[in-house]
Scaffold this motif. Structure first.
Motif, PDB file in Angstrom:
ATOM      1  N   ALA A  82       0.865  -1.161   0.033  1.00  0.00           N
ATOM      2  CA  ALA A  82       0.055  -0.025  -0.004  1.00  0.00           C
ATOM      3  C   ALA A  82       0.988   1.228   0.000  1.00  0.00           C
ATOM      4  O   ALA A  82       0.592   2.206  -0.544  1.00  0.00           O
ATOM      5  CB  ALA A  82      -0.908   0.031   1.224  1.00  0.00           C
ATOM      6  N   LEU A  83       1.864   1.263   0.910  1.00  0.00           N
ATOM      7  CA  LEU A  83       2.949   2.342   0.964  1.00  0.00           C
ATOM      8  C   LEU A  83       3.426   2.617  -0.412  1.00  0.00           C
ATOM      9  O   LEU A  83       3.536   3.834  -0.878  1.00  0.00           O
ATOM     10  CB  LEU A  83       3.996   2.246   1.740  1.00  0.00           C
ATOM     11  N   ALA A  84       3.881   1.624  -1.019  1.00  0.00           N
ATOM     12  CA  ALA A  84       4.630   1.892  -2.221  1.00  0.00           C
ATOM     13  C   ALA A  84       3.543   2.430  -3.332  1.00  0.00           C
ATOM     14  O   ALA A  84       3.867   3.235  -4.334  1.00  0.00           O
ATOM     15  CB  ALA A  84       5.123   0.467  -2.899  1.00  0.00           C
ATOM     16  N   GLY A  85       2.454   1.703  -3.507  1.00  0.00           N
ATOM     17  CA  GLY A  85       1.362   2.318  -4.197  1.00  0.00           C
ATOM     18  C   GLY A  85       1.116   3.639  -4.240  1.00  0.00           C
ATOM     19  O   GLY A  85       1.246   4.340  -5.173  1.00  0.00           O
ATOM     20  N   LEU A  86       0.858   3.902  -2.890  1.00  0.00           N
ATOM     21  CA  LEU A  86       0.441   5.462  -2.351  1.00  0.00           C
ATOM     22  C   LEU A  86       1.463   6.406  -2.865  1.00  0.00           C
ATOM     23  O   LEU A  86       1.437   7.677  -3.337  1.00  0.00           O
ATOM     24  CB  LEU A  86       0.229   5.648  -0.861  1.00  0.00           C
ATOM     25  N   ALA A  87       2.682   5.931  -2.511  1.00  0.00           N
ATOM     26  CA  ALA A  87       4.034   6.823  -2.875  1.00  0.00           C
ATOM     27  C   ALA A  87       4.163   7.027  -4.571  1.00  0.00           C
ATOM     28  O   ALA A  87       4.053   8.217  -5.114  1.00  0.00           O
ATOM     29  CB  ALA A  87       5.347   6.252  -2.501  1.00  0.00           C
ATOM     30  N   LEU A  88       3.926   5.962  -5.259  1.00  0.00           N
ATOM     31  CA  LEU A  88       4.027   6.147  -6.779  1.00  0.00           C
ATOM     32  C   LEU A  88       2.830   6.968  -7.232  1.00  0.00           C
ATOM     33  O   LEU A  88       2.955   7.909  -8.156  1.00  0.00           O
ATOM     34  CB  LEU A  88       3.748   4.718  -7.475  1.00  0.00           C
ATOM     35  N   PHE A  89       1.468   6.744  -6.553  1.00  0.00           N
ATOM     36  CA  PHE A  89       0.486   7.682  -6.985  1.00  0.00           C
ATOM     37  C   PHE A  89       0.913   9.240  -6.770  1.00  0.00           C
ATOM     38  O   PHE A  89       0.675   9.903  -7.446  1.00  0.00           O
ATOM     39  CB  PHE A  89      -0.532   7.274  -6.138  1.00  0.00           C
ATOM     40  N   GLY A  90       1.420   9.256  -5.577  1.00  0.00           N
ATOM     41  CA  GLY A  90       1.774  10.714  -5.202  1.00  0.00           C
ATOM     42  C   GLY A  90       2.902  11.275  -5.931  1.00  0.00           C
ATOM     43  O   GLY A  90       2.633  12.309  -6.626  1.00  0.00           O
ATOM     44  N   LEU A  91       3.563  10.636  -6.390  1.00  0.00           N
ATOM     45  CA  LEU A  91       4.786  11.103  -7.430  1.00  0.00           C
ATOM     46  C   LEU A  91       4.029  11.450  -8.646  1.00  0.00           C
ATOM     47  O   LEU A  91       4.235  12.655  -9.280  1.00  0.00           O
ATOM     48  CB  LEU A  91       5.782   9.884  -7.665  1.00  0.00           C
ATOM     49  N   PHE A  92       3.311  10.585  -9.205  1.00  0.00           N
ATOM     50  CA  PHE A  92       2.750  10.904 -10.595  1.00  0.00           C
ATOM     51  C   PHE A  92       1.678  12.071 -10.510  1.00  0.00           C
ATOM     52  O   PHE A  92       1.654  12.877 -11.354  1.00  0.00           O
ATOM     53  CB  PHE A  92       1.960   9.609 -11.121  1.00  0.00           C
ATOM     54  N   PHE A  93       1.130  12.035  -9.503  1.00  0.00           N
ATOM     55  CA  PHE A  93      -0.036  13.135  -9.447  1.00  0.00           C
ATOM     56  C   PHE A  93       0.574  14.532  -9.213  1.00  0.00           C
ATOM     57  O   PHE A  93       0.222  15.489  -9.884  1.00  0.00           O
ATOM     58  CB  PHE A  93      -0.727  12.806  -8.010  1.00  0.00           C
ATOM     59  N   THR A  94       1.715  14.570  -8.424  1.00  0.00           N
ATOM     60  CA  THR A  94       2.412  15.669  -8.249  1.00  0.00           C
ATOM     61  C   THR A  94       2.702  16.343  -9.424  1.00  0.00           C
ATOM     62  O   THR A  94       2.915  17.296 -10.153  1.00  0.00           O
ATOM     63  CB  THR A  94       3.388  15.805  -7.245  1.00  0.00           C
ATOM     64  N   ALA A  95       3.622  15.263 -10.296  1.00  0.00           N
ATOM     65  CA  ALA A  95       4.335  15.511 -11.457  1.00  0.00           C
ATOM     66  C   ALA A  95       3.347  16.036 -12.520  1.00  0.00           C
ATOM     67  O   ALA A  95       3.489  17.012 -13.098  1.00  0.00           O
ATOM     68  CB  ALA A  95       4.991  14.312 -11.859  1.00  0.00           C
TER      69      ALA A  95
END
Lengths: 411, 172
Positions: B96-109
């Motif tokens: 879940a952490l990895a997924g959220l981190a990836l999502f956050g990265l893409f989202f902010t980008a």
């Protein structure tokens, strides 16, 4: 709702009349431009026509198959229901639809019920890019034949779902065999289609159709314009047959080796539609019925429909790619303009009627050959099947591909 | 909302529904069939974006090739009598952490990038205004001219994979 209705009525029924209100600007403002209306009408027509035609054709084809097999085996076939057994299939159909729709206790029920729909949808979607007449085609998409080959791979997923969800070893074995066979034979099939695409320089099946007849110079669309194109017999540049038309401009005559290519195509499509002699997936004597062993009633009828629709689809594709599509087989001989008489100008009612007539008659002839083959040759063993595919057809189609490329450069 | 937008959201919803199905189901074959929905949804989104060839290639390779192979593999390796081929979930918190981190990265980008000013986007917009035709001809010509080396290298790679697979399968 009203505007759709007006569009259809005006563009379809009133087209032949002397007054054409839909061509005025005021009409275009309300209902869209004439071309858009016309293409919308053609799309709807192609969709409804193919749907209705498949249903009618299946009834006829099942009867024809029983009669053909009977005559080949020196029997009479169905004789009881109707004159000469003509409505035997309709009686069978009524019986089939009345039957209980049995879902096995241990089957995966949702997938089991969804699979026939997926299979038929995949096959029917293939009809979208087939031209019916010079003007009527479901989708003029540029990807044409590539889309067709792709969308029928969804059929494989449907077969796997049907075989697996039945929870029956015969079904699963049948599905496995079927999928292995279809995937293998997609290789020569794809290569042969690529030969035709290379010769015609387009993926659009309507453009390929126009190239094979006397109306080649009238085609313009999808970024192509054939106003200056010339057709040569066998691609030899001193035999100009552009105005002769007939069978001389069919793809099998535009490149000398395309007869062999068509035979490979025909064999591969027999295997694709699981027809004998490539019917080990549903071999009745070993597997009961293959992937559809557990199906009954209406769902079995849909699977049957999909199977016959697949036969029609590959026959039509073969006709469009090799045998002149909706073009007439009769050439212009001197002042006797047989080709022009038997195929009206594109855009006219007569042209469309003759186009549909030639296309469908050729497809029916091919379907007859499929039935003939089925009742003549014995079933192939699985090793013979794979030998034929990988060691005969695939190398042959690779050679043909190279030769077509060279031929195209020289033409 | 225009018709194109409605179509876009419908297919986006289909894609996401398929993806959720893959993650949430315990039955591995259900996951494979959900993947079919996702692939079809993505292909439809390509069509909405005007990339007709890419859409067909997507179905050809991912549905006709990858997915069939996956389902085939699952069916061949597991007993058919096991009704449910379980795919239990492990490492939930880390995942879940990895997924959220990836999502956050893409989202902010995505939020930070101003797409309308990117040079290749403006170029593509100009291009799409002049050419509303199919992408096939352009892709074909580019593959055979400017990008012929990567194209051939990909071909050789696939050839090597094919020969390797045949060798491994054929070894007694």
């Amino acid at each position: 709702m009203r505007s759709w209705f007006v569009r259809i009525v005006y563009s379809g029924v009133v087209e032949a009349g002397p007054v054409r209100p839909w061509r005025t600007k005021a009409f275009a403002k309300v209902y869209g431009s004439y071309d858009k209306i016309q293409s919308f009408y053609n799309i709807m027509f192609a969709f409804l026509f193919f749907l209705a035609f498949i249903l009618g054709y299946v009834v006829f084809a099942v009867y024809a198959e029983r009669k053909v097999s009977a005559f080949i085996q020196d029997r009479l076939g169905p004789m009881e229901v109707g004159y000469y057994g003509l409505i035997q299939t309709i009686a069978d159909l009524i019986k089939l639809l009345q039957k209980e729709d049995i879902v096995p206790e241990n089957a995966d029920k949702r997938l089991f019920m969804a699979a026939p729909v997926l299979i038929f949808t995949a096959v029917f979607a293939g009809f979208a890019v087939l031209p019916l007449t010079p003007d009527v085609i479901g989708s003029g998409a540029n990807v044409g034949v590539f889309y067709l080959l792709t969308i029928i791979t969804l059929d494989i997923i449907g077969l796997l779902i049907a075989g697996w969800s039945s929870n029956n070893k015969y079904s699963l074995l049948g599905a496995m065999r079927s999928v292995a066979q279809i995937i293998s034979y997609e290789v020569p099939l794809g290569l042969i289609v690529l030969c035709v695409v290379m010769l015609c320089q387009t993926l659009d099946l309507q453009a390929i159709s126009y190239q094979q007849g006397i109306w080649i110079n009238q085609y313009a669309g999808n970024g192509l314009n054939y106003a200056q194109e010339v057709n040569y017999l066998f691609g030899i540049s001193n035999i100009d047959v552009t105005q002769v038309g007939g069978f001389l401009t069919w793809n099998v005559f535009r490149m000398p080796l395309f007869f062999i290519a068509y035979i490979i195509f025909f064999i591969a499509t027999l295997a694709e539609s699981n027809r004998a002699p490539f019917d080990i997936p549903e071999a009745e004597s070993e597997l009961i019925g293959g992937f559809h062993t557990e199906y009954s009633g209406f769902r079995f009828a849909i699977l049957f429909l999909a199977e016959y629709a697949m036969m029609l689809l590959v026959s039509l594709l073969g006709v469009v790619l090799f045998l002149g599509s909706w073009n007439t087989p009769l050439p212009n001989v001197g002042s006797i303009k047989l080709a022009e008489w038997t195929s009206g100008v594109p855009g006219t009612v007569y042209g469309n009627l003759m186009g549909a007539f030639w296309l469908l008659s050729k497809a029916m002839a091919i379907i007859f050959v499929q039935m003939w083959v089925r009742w003549t040759y014995p079933r192939l063993r699985v090793d013979q099947l794979m030998y034929l595919c990988w060691k005969v057809l695939t190398p042959a189609s690779l050679v043909l591909l190279v030769l077509t490329g060279i031929w195209r450069l020289w033409m | 909302m225009s018709v194109t937008e409605i179509i876009f959201y419908a297919f986006a919803a289909l894609t996401i529904a398929g993806a959720l199905g893959i993650v949430l189901t315990k039955n591995i074959l259900y996951a494979a069939f959900s993947l079919l929905l996702t692939f079809l949804g993505v292909a439809a989104l390509y069509v909405v974006a005007g990339a007709d060839l890419l859409a067909v290639v997507q179905i050809m390779i991912y549905v006709g090739g990858v997915l069939v192979l996956m389902i085939f593999g699952v069916m061949l390796t597991s007993k058919t009598t096991d009704k449910y081929l379980p795919s239990p979930s492990h490492n939930r918190i880390a995942g879940a952490l990895a997924g959220l981190a990836l999502f956050g990265l893409f989202f902010t980008a995505i939020l930070k990038a101003s797409f309308s000013t990117l040079p290749w986007i403006t170029q593509a917009e100009q291009h799409s205004r002049t050419v509303s035709e199919s992408t096939i001809a352009g892709i074909g010509i580019n593959l055979m001219t400017d990008f012929v080396l990567p194209f051939e290298i990909a071909g050789i790679l696939l050839m090597v994979a094919l020969i390797g697979a045949a060798y491994i399968a054929g070894r007694k």
